[in-house]
Motif scaffolding. Structure first.
Motif, mmCIF file in Angstrom:
data_model
loop_
_atom_site.group_PDB
_atom_site.id
_atom_site.type_symbol
_atom_site.label_atom_id
_atom_site.label_comp_id
_atom_site.label_asym_id
_atom_site.label_seq_id
_atom_site.Cartn_x
_atom_site.Cartn_y
_atom_site.Cartn_z
ATOM 1 N N GLY A 1 42.984 45.897 53.238
ATOM 2 C CA GLY A 1 42.133 44.811 52.775
ATOM 3 C C GLY A 1 41.705 44.975 51.339
ATOM 4 N N VAL A 2 41.233 46.151 50.972
ATOM 5 C CA VAL A 2 40.715 46.336 49.618
ATOM 6 C C VAL A 2 41.853 46.389 48.610
ATOM 7 N N VAL A 3 42.975 46.970 49.000
ATOM 8 C CA VAL A 3 44.127 46.984 48.096
ATOM 9 C C VAL A 3 44.618 45.571 47.848
ATOM 10 N N SER A 4 44.578 44.777 48.892
ATOM 11 C CA SER A 4 45.006 43.387 48.754
ATOM 12 C C SER A 4 44.128 42.633 47.753
ATOM 13 N N GLN A 5 42.831 42.856 47.839
ATOM 14 C CA GLN A 5 41.935 42.199 46.884
ATOM 15 C C GLN A 5 42.191 42.680 45.461
ATOM 16 N N PHE A 6 42.344 43.978 45.333
ATOM 17 C CA PHE A 6 42.589 44.557 44.011
ATOM 18 C C PHE A 6 43.889 44.009 43.423
ATOM 19 N N ALA A 7 44.902 43.918 44.258
ATOM 20 C CA ALA A 7 46.184 43.385 43.798
ATOM 21 C C ALA A 7 46.058 41.928 43.379
ATOM 22 N N ALA A 8 45.237 41.173 44.097
ATOM 23 C CA ALA A 8 45.068 39.758 43.761
ATOM 24 C C ALA A 8 44.429 39.606 42.386
ATOM 25 N N ILE A 9 43.479 40.478 42.078
ATOM 26 C CA ILE A 9 42.852 40.415 40.757
ATOM 27 C C ILE A 9 43.862 40.765 39.669
ATOM 28 N N LEU A 10 44.623 41.816 39.908
ATOM 29 C CA LEU A 10 45.590 42.244 38.900
ATOM 30 C C LEU A 10 46.749 41.274 38.749
ATOM 31 N N ALA A 11 46.891 40.362 39.704
ATOM 32 C CA ALA A 11 47.955 39.377 39.582
ATOM 33 C C ALA A 11 47.573 38.264 38.615
ATOM 34 N N ARG A 12 46.293 38.161 38.322
ATOM 35 C CA ARG A 12 45.847 37.104 37.404
ATOM 36 C C ARG A 12 46.175 37.502 35.968
ATOM 37 N N PRO A 13 46.695 36.568 35.198
ATOM 38 C CA PRO A 13 47.150 36.907 33.839
ATOM 39 C C PRO A 13 46.040 37.404 32.931
ATOM 40 N N GLU A 14 44.822 36.899 33.102
ATOM 41 C CA GLU A 14 43.757 37.354 32.211
ATOM 42 C C GLU A 14 43.427 38.821 32.454
ATOM 43 N N ALA A 15 43.626 39.293 33.697
ATOM 44 C CA ALA A 15 43.399 40.705 33.973
ATOM 45 C C ALA A 15 44.564 41.547 33.463
ATOM 46 N N ARG A 16 45.761 41.085 33.708
ATOM 47 C CA ARG A 16 46.946 41.827 33.274
ATOM 48 C C ARG A 16 46.930 42.039 31.770
ATOM 49 N N SER A 17 46.661 40.968 31.036
ATOM 50 C CA SER A 17 46.713 41.067 29.578
ATOM 51 C C SER A 17 45.599 41.939 29.022
ATOM 52 N N GLY A 18 44.431 41.781 29.604
ATOM 53 C CA GLY A 18 43.274 42.419 28.995
ATOM 54 C C GLY A 18 43.016 43.848 29.423
ATOM 55 N N LEU A 19 43.197 44.125 30.681
ATOM 56 C CA LEU A 19 42.743 45.406 31.207
ATOM 57 C C LEU A 19 43.435 46.599 30.566
ATOM 58 N N MET A 20 44.748 46.587 30.572
ATOM 59 C CA MET A 20 45.475 47.722 30.011
ATOM 60 C C MET A 20 45.217 47.866 28.517
ATOM 61 N N ALA A 21 45.025 46.757 27.844
ATOM 62 C CA ALA A 21 44.794 46.822 26.400
ATOM 63 C C ALA A 21 43.488 47.546 26.092
ATOM 64 N N VAL A 22 42.434 47.219 26.799
ATOM 65 C CA VAL A 22 41.170 47.889 26.505
ATOM 66 C C VAL A 22 41.195 49.348 26.954
ATOM 67 N N VAL A 23 41.935 49.628 28.026
ATOM 68 C CA VAL A 23 42.080 51.026 28.435
ATOM 69 C C VAL A 23 42.801 51.809 27.336
ATOM 70 N N ALA A 24 43.823 51.188 26.776
ATOM 71 C CA ALA A 24 44.547 51.847 25.687
ATOM 72 C C ALA A 24 43.611 52.110 24.515
ATOM 73 N N GLU A 25 42.802 51.137 24.167
ATOM 74 C CA GLU A 25 41.865 51.324 23.056
ATOM 75 C C GLU A 25 40.831 52.396 23.379
ATOM 76 N N SER A 26 40.486 52.498 24.643
ATOM 77 C CA SER A 26 39.423 53.432 25.029
ATOM 78 C C SER A 26 39.840 54.886 24.866
ATOM 79 N N THR A 27 41.129 55.130 24.673
ATOM 80 C CA THR A 27 41.538 56.516 24.467
ATOM 81 C C THR A 27 41.022 57.063 23.143
ATOM 82 N N ARG A 28 40.630 56.169 22.233
ATOM 83 C CA ARG A 28 40.117 56.617 20.943
ATOM 84 C C ARG A 28 38.677 56.160 20.709
ATOM 85 N N ASP A 29 38.021 55.687 21.760
ATOM 86 C CA ASP A 29 36.676 55.134 21.579
ATOM 87 C C ASP A 29 35.831 55.511 22.797
ATOM 88 N N GLU A 30 35.037 56.521 22.623
ATOM 89 C CA GLU A 30 34.249 57.063 23.731
ATOM 90 C C GLU A 30 33.276 56.027 24.298
#
Lengths: 204, 204
Positions: free
Chosen positions: A90-119
């Motif tokens: 159930g919870v994986v299904s919800q999480f997957a549904a969020i990650l299927a949305r384009p606004e999450a796909r585009s944004g999430l990984m990008a900010v994680v990438a930036e966070s490697t240099r920004d505490e």
DNA sequence: GCGCTTTCGCTACGGGTCGTAGCGTAATGG
DNA sequence: CCATTACGCTACGACCCGTAGCGAAAGCGC
């Protein structure tokens, strides 16, 4: 001469409507343009506010997108489906549904990438996105333990470590499936993953 | 080297030294500046080439960084350590060591994020980075099967699915641990992960 | 050797975004 | 009514992008 008490009383208050409009506009821009082509000027125009207003509230693009994406995770819940396997699915299904949305796909990984240099940015992500997810893991485990599906855990330190581990495995697998392998985490995949998580490689 | 015959013969050949210099300069810039502040003009200056030379060989920042980061994964091997658990620990340890390097941390997630809106870029990542990793999973599983540590697999389609699944779980977990949770995937973590992967949640 | 072809370094350019400053106006609270 | 803060708007220098144009350099076939 601020009459003190709190700094938050005198003057014109900030428009709460502007906040929601800006965050919604950010998500819309993420869908249409993606992370790299998203500009703050464009977001301001979409939200119907001045660019300077945007800069008064957020330090920059990174923090704005974190807040905009974080709202997507508000809907995450852990409904009691009766068994550990069903709860995980159930919870994986919800999480997957969020990650299927384009606004999450585009944004999430990008900010994680930036966070490697920004505490500070990493902390912002942790508190507003990651921590909420991790709590579901802890709750799910204790619920399974109450059902007798998992052995009782005595050492609290060890308990924390395995919770972190399980969280990284679950979230990491779904993210990797969705964004790197770029294939949908559909029901078939989720069932296979749950079986692997619970029973291990020897039973898969 | 490379004796002729094929299509490219006339004209001044491209400098192979320039390629390696540019990729090395890109990694150095990733370490010092990170993804967002990395500019192609800066990379060109570091490499001692003209900016136009850079644009003749790579379409843009995304593709350049993919190639620069891909070289980091060349060292990935699957040494035979005698047991499935030891093999898993070995390859995860190597993968974690690569992700611990700042040039990988800064660059990898950024290009993955960009690839959500760029099909060609995703294919470039897949062929030059992901596919090589996935092969290790397939090889490791067949090796374990030869040892009798895993049951024989009859259905080849099912076999492919579980290989993909295991790959997403392993790579995703390490990436998530390293970049999102931002904590080191040290030996303790690797042992716990391997135990979870092989035996499942009920034995962890 | 001699040309032909392609790459190279260099300079210059229009176009776009950034983040900030300045100003006059709007909206609160005392 | 006045102090205070937020807002919309404009303008600005700084920076990076990606490309064009040039003359020079470096191989290859002859």
């Amino acid at each position: 001469m601020q009459s003190s008490t709190r700094g938050r009383s005198a003057g014109r208050p900030r428009s709460a409507a502007a906040d929601t409009a800006i965050l919604a506009a950010t998500r819309a821009a993420l869908v249409e343009l993606g992370w790299s082509k998203l500009t703050l000027g464009d977001v301001a125009a979409r939200a119907g506010v001045a660019k300077t207003t945007l800069y008064r509230r957020w330090p920059g693009k990174n923090e704005l997108v974190v807040d905009a994406v974080a709202e997507l995770f508000d809907e995450l819940r852990l409904p009691d489906r009766g068994s550990l396997a069903a709860d995980v699915e159930g919870v994986v299904s919800q999480f997957a549904a969020i990650l299927a949305r384009p606004e999450a796909r585009s944004g999430l990984m990008a900010v994680v990438a930036e966070s490697t240099r920004d505490e500070a940015l990493r902390e912002r992500i942790r508190s507003s996105i990651v921590e909420r997810q991790k709590r579901l893991v802890v709750e799910g485990k204790s619920r399974a333990r109450a059902r007798g599906e998992l052995p009782p855990q005595t050492d609290p330190a060890e308990e924390g470590r395995t919770a972190d581990l399980v969280f990284d495995v679950v979230a990491g697998a779904v993210v990797h499936r969705t964004l790197v392998s770029a294939e949908p985490a559909d029901d078939t995949w989720i069932r296979g993953f749950t079986r692997l998580l619970l029973g291990g490689l020897r039973e898969a």
